[in-house]
Design a protein around this motif. Sequence first.
Motif, PDB file in Angstrom:
ATOM      1  N   GLN A 155       0.827  -1.206   0.000  1.00  0.00           N
ATOM      2  CA  GLN A 155       0.000   0.000   0.000  1.00  0.00           C
ATOM      3  C   GLN A 155       0.862   1.256   0.000  1.00  0.00           C
ATOM      4  OE1 GLN A 155      -2.462  -0.575   3.463  1.00  0.00           O
ATOM      5  NE2 GLN A 155      -4.027  -1.714   2.329  1.00  0.00           N
ATOM      6  N   SER A 156       1.984   1.207   0.715  1.00  0.00           N
ATOM      7  CA  SER A 156       2.891   2.350   0.749  1.00  0.00           C
ATOM      8  C   SER A 156       3.454   2.638  -0.636  1.00  0.00           C
ATOM      9  CB  SER A 156       4.033   2.078   1.735  1.00  0.00           C
ATOM     10  OG  SER A 156       5.006   3.096   1.676  1.00  0.00           O
ATOM     11  N   ARG A 157       3.875   1.584  -1.334  1.00  0.00           N
ATOM     12  CA  ARG A 157       4.398   1.780  -2.691  1.00  0.00           C
ATOM     13  C   ARG A 157       3.320   2.322  -3.623  1.00  0.00           C
ATOM     14  NH1 ARG A 157       7.136  -3.073  -1.331  1.00  0.00           N
ATOM     15  NH2 ARG A 157       5.467  -4.319  -2.269  1.00  0.00           N
ATOM     16  N   GLN A 158       2.091   1.851  -3.453  1.00  0.00           N
ATOM     17  CA  GLN A 158       0.996   2.347  -4.283  1.00  0.00           C
ATOM     18  C   GLN A 158       0.735   3.823  -4.009  1.00  0.00           C
ATOM     19  OE1 GLN A 158      -2.124  -0.384  -3.213  1.00  0.00           O
ATOM     20  NE2 GLN A 158      -1.553  -1.895  -4.764  1.00  0.00           N
ATOM     21  N   ARG A 159       0.777   4.222  -2.733  1.00  0.00           N
ATOM     22  CA  ARG A 159       0.577   5.637  -2.401  1.00  0.00           C
ATOM     23  C   ARG A 159       1.702   6.492  -2.973  1.00  0.00           C
ATOM     24  NH1 ARG A 159      -0.588   3.471   2.651  1.00  0.00           N
ATOM     25  NH2 ARG A 159       1.437   4.156   3.437  1.00  0.00           N
ATOM     26  N   GLN A 160       2.933   6.016  -2.855  1.00  0.00           N
ATOM     27  CA  GLN A 160       4.060   6.770  -3.397  1.00  0.00           C
ATOM     28  C   GLN A 160       3.956   6.898  -4.909  1.00  0.00           C
ATOM     29  OE1 GLN A 160       7.439   4.559  -1.967  1.00  0.00           O
ATOM     30  NE2 GLN A 160       7.336   5.418   0.091  1.00  0.00           N
ATOM     31  N   HIS A 161       3.539   5.807  -5.555  1.00  0.00           N
ATOM     32  CA  HIS A 161       3.399   5.827  -7.007  1.00  0.00           C
ATOM     33  C   HIS A 161       2.308   6.811  -7.427  1.00  0.00           C
ATOM     34  CE1 HIS A 161       3.814   4.127 -11.050  1.00  0.00           C
ATOM     35  NE2 HIS A 161       2.493   4.189 -11.132  1.00  0.00           N
ATOM     36  N   ALA A 162       1.178   6.779  -6.712  1.00  0.00           N
ATOM     37  CA  ALA A 162       0.082   7.697  -7.029  1.00  0.00           C
ATOM     38  C   ALA A 162       0.493   9.148  -6.785  1.00  0.00           C
ATOM     39  CB  ALA A 162      -1.148   7.346  -6.194  1.00  0.00           C
ATOM     40  N   ALA A 163       1.253   9.388  -5.706  1.00  0.00           N
ATOM     41  CA  ALA A 163       1.707  10.751  -5.417  1.00  0.00           C
ATOM     42  C   ALA A 163       2.675  11.236  -6.490  1.00  0.00           C
ATOM     43  CB  ALA A 163       2.373  10.801  -4.043  1.00  0.00           C
ATOM     44  N   GLU A 164       3.548  10.340  -6.956  1.00  0.00           N
ATOM     45  CA  GLU A 164       4.492  10.717  -8.012  1.00  0.00           C
ATOM     46  C   GLU A 164       3.749  11.048  -9.307  1.00  0.00           C
ATOM     47  OE1 GLU A 164       8.541   8.972 -10.184  1.00  0.00           O
ATOM     48  OE2 GLU A 164       7.295   7.675  -8.936  1.00  0.00           O
ATOM     49  N   ALA A 165       2.753  10.218  -9.648  1.00  0.00           N
ATOM     50  CA  ALA A 165       1.963  10.485 -10.853  1.00  0.00           C
ATOM     51  C   ALA A 165       1.215  11.814 -10.726  1.00  0.00           C
ATOM     52  CB  ALA A 165       0.987   9.343 -11.099  1.00  0.00           C
ATOM     53  N   ALA A 166       0.705  12.101  -9.530  1.00  0.00           N
ATOM     54  CA  ALA A 166      -0.011  13.364  -9.323  1.00  0.00           C
ATOM     55  C   ALA A 166       0.923  14.560  -9.482  1.00  0.00           C
ATOM     56  CB  ALA A 166      -0.654  13.373  -7.935  1.00  0.00           C
ATOM     57  N   ARG A 167       2.180  14.416  -9.043  1.00  0.00           N
ATOM     58  CA  ARG A 167       3.141  15.512  -9.219  1.00  0.00           C
ATOM     59  C   ARG A 167       3.398  15.776 -10.700  1.00  0.00           C
ATOM     60  NH1 ARG A 167       5.839  12.976  -4.893  1.00  0.00           N
ATOM     61  NH2 ARG A 167       7.324  12.017  -6.335  1.00  0.00           N
ATOM     62  N   TYR A 168       3.479  14.710 -11.490  1.00  0.00           N
ATOM     63  CA  TYR A 168       3.699  14.896 -12.924  1.00  0.00           C
ATOM     64  C   TYR A 168       2.498  15.562 -13.591  1.00  0.00           C
ATOM     65  CZ  TYR A 168       7.819  11.873 -12.633  1.00  0.00           C
ATOM     66  OH  TYR A 168       9.042  11.343 -12.330  1.00  0.00           O
ATOM     67  N   ARG A 169       1.317  15.382 -13.015  1.00  0.00           N
ATOM     68  CA  ARG A 169       0.101  15.914 -13.633  1.00  0.00           C
ATOM     69  C   ARG A 169      -0.339  17.244 -13.027  1.00  0.00           C
ATOM     70  NH1 ARG A 169      -2.305  13.145 -17.398  1.00  0.00           N
ATOM     71  NH2 ARG A 169      -2.019  10.896 -17.655  1.00  0.00           N
ATOM     72  N   GLN A 170       0.576  17.966 -12.424  1.00  0.00           N
ATOM     73  CA  GLN A 170       0.214  19.255 -11.841  1.00  0.00           C
ATOM     74  C   GLN A 170      -0.205  20.266 -12.906  1.00  0.00           C
ATOM     75  OE1 GLN A 170       3.607  20.403  -9.484  1.00  0.00           O
ATOM     76  NE2 GLN A 170       2.931  19.248  -7.696  1.00  0.00           N
ATOM     77  N   HIS A 171       0.315  20.110 -14.129  1.00  0.00           N
ATOM     78  CA  HIS A 171      -0.039  21.020 -15.227  1.00  0.00           C
ATOM     79  C   HIS A 171      -0.530  20.186 -16.413  1.00  0.00           C
ATOM     80  CE1 HIS A 171       1.743  24.444 -13.130  1.00  0.00           C
ATOM     81  NE2 HIS A 171       2.753  23.651 -12.826  1.00  0.00           N
ATOM     82  N   PRO A 172      -1.733  19.635 -16.317  1.00  0.00           N
ATOM     83  CA  PRO A 172      -2.222  18.743 -17.381  1.00  0.00           C
ATOM     84  C   PRO A 172      -2.395  19.436 -18.721  1.00  0.00           C
ATOM     85  CG  PRO A 172      -3.989  19.301 -15.843  1.00  0.00           C
ATOM     86  CD  PRO A 172      -2.721  19.805 -15.240  1.00  0.00           C
ATOM     87  N   GLU A 173      -2.522  20.765 -18.715  1.00  0.00           N
ATOM     88  CA  GLU A 173      -2.710  21.479 -19.980  1.00  0.00           C
ATOM     89  C   GLU A 173      -1.465  21.429 -20.863  1.00  0.00           C
ATOM     90  OE1 GLU A 173      -0.998  24.399 -17.045  1.00  0.00           O
ATOM     91  OE2 GLU A 173      -2.516  22.824 -17.030  1.00  0.00           O
ATOM     92  N   LEU A 174      -0.334  20.963 -20.309  1.00  0.00           N
ATOM     93  CA  LEU A 174       0.906  20.872 -21.083  1.00  0.00           C
ATOM     94  C   LEU A 174       1.297  19.431 -21.417  1.00  0.00           C
ATOM     95  CD1 LEU A 174       3.068  23.488 -19.120  1.00  0.00           C
ATOM     96  CD2 LEU A 174       1.784  23.848 -21.239  1.00  0.00           C
ATOM     97  N   LEU A 175       0.574  18.486 -20.875  1.00  0.00           N
ATOM     98  CA  LEU A 175       0.964  17.083 -21.032  1.00  0.00           C
ATOM     99  C   LEU A 175       0.336  16.490 -22.293  1.00  0.00           C
ATOM    100  CD1 LEU A 175       0.766  15.836 -17.332  1.00  0.00           C
ATOM    101  CD2 LEU A 175       2.733  16.723 -18.593  1.00  0.00           C
ATOM    102  N   TYR A 176       1.081  16.574 -23.386  1.00  0.00           N
ATOM    103  CA  TYR A 176       0.644  16.003 -24.658  1.00  0.00           C
ATOM    104  C   TYR A 176       1.758  15.128 -25.224  1.00  0.00           C
ATOM    105  CZ  TYR A 176      -3.302  19.212 -24.618  1.00  0.00           C
ATOM    106  OH  TYR A 176      -4.451  19.880 -24.275  1.00  0.00           O
ATOM    107  N   MET A 177       1.339  14.120 -25.955  1.00  0.00           N
ATOM    108  CA  MET A 177       2.282  13.212 -26.605  1.00  0.00           C
ATOM    109  C   MET A 177       1.933  13.105 -28.082  1.00  0.00           C
ATOM    110  SD  MET A 177       4.488  11.764 -24.362  1.00  0.00           S
ATOM    111  CE  MET A 177       4.857  10.065 -24.812  1.00  0.00           C
ATOM    112  N   ILE A 178       2.901  12.625 -28.855  1.00  0.00           N
ATOM    113  CA  ILE A 178       2.662  12.277 -30.252  1.00  0.00           C
ATOM    114  C   ILE A 178       2.854  10.776 -30.400  1.00  0.00           C
ATOM    115  CG2 ILE A 178       3.334  14.516 -31.209  1.00  0.00           C
ATOM    116  CD1 ILE A 178       6.113  13.347 -31.731  1.00  0.00           C
ATOM    117  N   ALA A 179       2.394  10.242 -31.500  1.00  0.00           N
ATOM    118  CA  ALA A 179       2.631   8.825 -31.763  1.00  0.00           C
ATOM    119  C   ALA A 179       4.133   8.593 -31.891  1.00  0.00           C
ATOM    120  CB  ALA A 179       1.913   8.402 -33.039  1.00  0.00           C
ATOM    121  N   THR A 180       4.628   7.549 -31.265  1.00  0.00           N
ATOM    122  CA  THR A 180       6.062   7.258 -31.324  1.00  0.00           C
ATOM    123  C   THR A 180       6.476   6.983 -32.763  1.00  0.00           C
ATOM    124  OG1 THR A 180       5.971   6.296 -29.110  1.00  0.00           O
ATOM    125  CG2 THR A 180       7.891   5.764 -30.459  1.00  0.00           C
TER     126      THR A 180
END
Length: 305
Positions: A155-180
């Motif tokens: 559960q601790s690893r899951q919380r840390q993983h979710a917190a890390e993902a949330a930090r990356y998504r602090q600015h979702p308006e900039l998070l775009y990808m293209i097809a590899t």
Amino acid sequence: MTSSQGARTALHLFLVWATMVAAVPTLGFWLLVTAWHGGAGAVVPALALGVPLTVGLLTTTGIPVRTVVPLCGSVPQRLGWAILVFVLGTLGVLAGLAAYSGDVALGSAGTRVALTGVPYAVAAAFFVPNRWVRLGAVAALAAAVAYGGFIGPTQSRQRQHAAEAARYRQHPELLYMIATPPGMRVARAEVAPASFYVEYHSVRQDAYVALAVRSPLTPKPQCPEPAEKEMTCTVDGHGEMRTLHHSPGGVITLTRRYRNAEVAVSSKMLDEPGLRHLLDTLHPLSDTELEELMREKVIDQRAAG
């Protein structure tokens, strides 16, 4: 075990728990204050005084079961019993502290204080000559080991993983990808307060494509003024900006506005149609893509400033 003996046993285990809930945090706080003011050398005298007092208090909890628990039949026996329970229970408390330091959730502050008495009550239950009481102690011990050693860390690893993902998504308006691009893979991704950058490298590291998403600096795309040396810049009627660096293996960059972001894709190997095709595949970063970037350890976050 008669009903009277059962009642005395329940009272006995409750007293063990309640006594140690009061004594152990008090002893720990006293040792902490002593070490803070007097250094490590002052802890030894504090332990020499505090531990016997705690064991003495624990000894009194064996009085209700002096006719039930053989080790509590006399004062010397109760003292030996209290020492055993104190040692075993303290090992349990130390195991709990180790789990807590590993970010295993143990509830609120009040819950953690209440849990300090549980290892001592479980240890005392093992000395009660009754199969069901001992089975209950075994079940409690097994549950603690399972939670502290497996469930809690997961559960601790899951919380840390979710917190890390949330930090990356602090600015979702900039998070775009293209097809590899074919034959390539994501080599690096960087999240910054005002930008998102992704590099795609070929397997042989001889070609790359770069994607940069940033907050717009101007109301609409416009070429830099004055013009940079060895660079050609044009903006077409659709608001798409094209820059070409006139150097050996010059980089072509296409810039396009997409919603509230400015998106640029650059490459030495692709021509304009190829870059435009990549821009046409632009899409919001999905949870699956973010999970893959995190799993491959190619994404990082740059702090502001």
